[in-house]
Design a protein around this motif. Sequence first.
Motif, mmCIF file in Angstrom:
data_model
loop_
_atom_site.group_PDB
_atom_site.id
_atom_site.type_symbol
_atom_site.label_atom_id
_atom_site.label_comp_id
_atom_site.label_asym_id
_atom_site.label_seq_id
_atom_site.Cartn_x
_atom_site.Cartn_y
_atom_site.Cartn_z
ATOM 1 N N GLN A 3 11.487 54.689 -54.287
ATOM 2 C CA GLN A 3 10.998 55.295 -53.083
ATOM 3 C C GLN A 3 12.382 55.441 -52.102
ATOM 4 O O GLN A 3 13.157 54.921 -52.507
ATOM 5 N N SER A 4 12.310 56.283 -51.371
ATOM 6 C CA SER A 4 13.308 56.380 -50.369
ATOM 7 C C SER A 4 13.448 55.696 -49.359
ATOM 8 O O SER A 4 12.356 54.926 -49.010
ATOM 9 N N LYS A 5 14.297 55.504 -48.496
ATOM 10 C CA LYS A 5 14.602 54.497 -47.542
ATOM 11 C C LYS A 5 13.590 54.934 -46.515
ATOM 12 O O LYS A 5 13.035 54.032 -45.941
ATOM 13 N N ALA A 6 13.519 56.180 -45.952
ATOM 14 C CA ALA A 6 12.864 56.640 -45.083
ATOM 15 C C ALA A 6 11.191 56.392 -45.601
ATOM 16 O O ALA A 6 10.501 55.994 -44.508
ATOM 17 N N LYS A 7 10.757 56.487 -46.666
ATOM 18 C CA LYS A 7 9.446 56.188 -47.011
ATOM 19 C C LYS A 7 8.959 54.825 -46.942
ATOM 20 O O LYS A 7 8.212 54.463 -46.590
ATOM 21 N N LYS A 8 10.150 53.955 -47.458
ATOM 22 C CA LYS A 8 9.938 52.391 -47.160
ATOM 23 C C LYS A 8 9.759 52.160 -45.770
ATOM 24 O O LYS A 8 8.839 51.257 -45.430
ATOM 25 N N LYS A 9 10.618 52.753 -44.963
ATOM 26 C CA LYS A 9 10.501 52.354 -43.306
ATOM 27 C C LYS A 9 9.047 52.882 -42.895
ATOM 28 O O LYS A 9 8.605 52.154 -42.001
ATOM 29 N N ARG A 10 8.762 54.092 -43.376
ATOM 30 C CA ARG A 10 7.314 54.532 -43.047
ATOM 31 C C ARG A 10 6.176 53.750 -43.336
ATOM 32 O O ARG A 10 5.547 53.481 -42.617
ATOM 33 N N LEU A 11 6.510 53.286 -44.569
ATOM 34 C CA LEU A 11 5.209 52.284 -45.145
ATOM 35 C C LEU A 11 5.202 50.975 -44.322
ATOM 36 O O LEU A 11 4.175 50.367 -43.970
ATOM 37 N N ALA A 12 6.396 50.607 -44.026
ATOM 38 C CA ALA A 12 6.580 49.215 -43.186
ATOM 39 C C ALA A 12 5.885 49.359 -42.040
ATOM 40 O O ALA A 12 5.204 48.462 -41.476
ATOM 41 N N LYS A 13 5.925 50.555 -41.315
ATOM 42 C CA LYS A 13 5.786 50.741 -39.965
ATOM 43 C C LYS A 13 4.200 50.904 -40.120
ATOM 44 O O LYS A 13 3.421 50.256 -39.158
ATOM 45 N N GLN A 14 3.569 51.470 -41.031
ATOM 46 C CA GLN A 14 2.029 51.805 -41.206
ATOM 47 C C GLN A 14 1.615 50.268 -41.433
ATOM 48 O O GLN A 14 0.437 50.198 -40.936
ATOM 49 N N ARG A 15 2.149 49.378 -42.012
ATOM 50 C CA ARG A 15 1.607 47.957 -42.475
ATOM 51 C C ARG A 15 1.549 47.253 -41.087
ATOM 52 O O ARG A 15 0.590 46.427 -40.852
ATOM 53 N N ALA A 16 2.507 47.605 -40.264
ATOM 54 C CA ALA A 16 2.738 46.705 -38.937
ATOM 55 C C ALA A 16 1.621 47.487 -38.012
ATOM 56 O O ALA A 16 1.622 46.885 -36.705
ATOM 57 N N GLY A 17 1.097 48.565 -38.248
ATOM 58 C CA GLY A 17 -0.011 48.857 -37.079
ATOM 59 C C GLY A 17 0.582 50.308 -36.474
ATOM 60 O O GLY A 17 -0.388 50.920 -35.618
ATOM 61 N N ALA A 18 1.578 50.962 -37.120
ATOM 62 C CA ALA A 18 1.970 52.170 -36.517
ATOM 63 C C ALA A 18 1.218 53.244 -37.023
ATOM 64 O O ALA A 18 0.412 53.112 -38.120
ATOM 65 N N ALA A 19 1.427 54.456 -36.237
ATOM 66 C CA ALA A 19 0.358 55.539 -36.812
ATOM 67 C C ALA A 19 1.056 56.207 -38.101
ATOM 68 O O ALA A 19 2.277 56.081 -38.241
#
Length: 57
Positions: A3-19
């Motif tokens: 996975q790309s770094k950007a996708k990893k960051k998106r998934l981490a934010k999504q797990r943390a409750g972000a949209a």
Amino acid sequence: MTQSKAKKKRLAKQRAGAADVTKQRGITAFSTHERKTKTRQETIDQSYKKYKNHFHE
């Protein structure tokens, strides 16, 4: 595939409750980029470089 770094960051934010920002892609009803005509100098430069041989031996 990794996975790309950007996708990893998106998934981490999504797990943390972000949209989920991927759902917002492609919903604009208008063009988001500007079109411009070439200047006189740009057309001259393009025609000059068009047939130029870039691969010299």
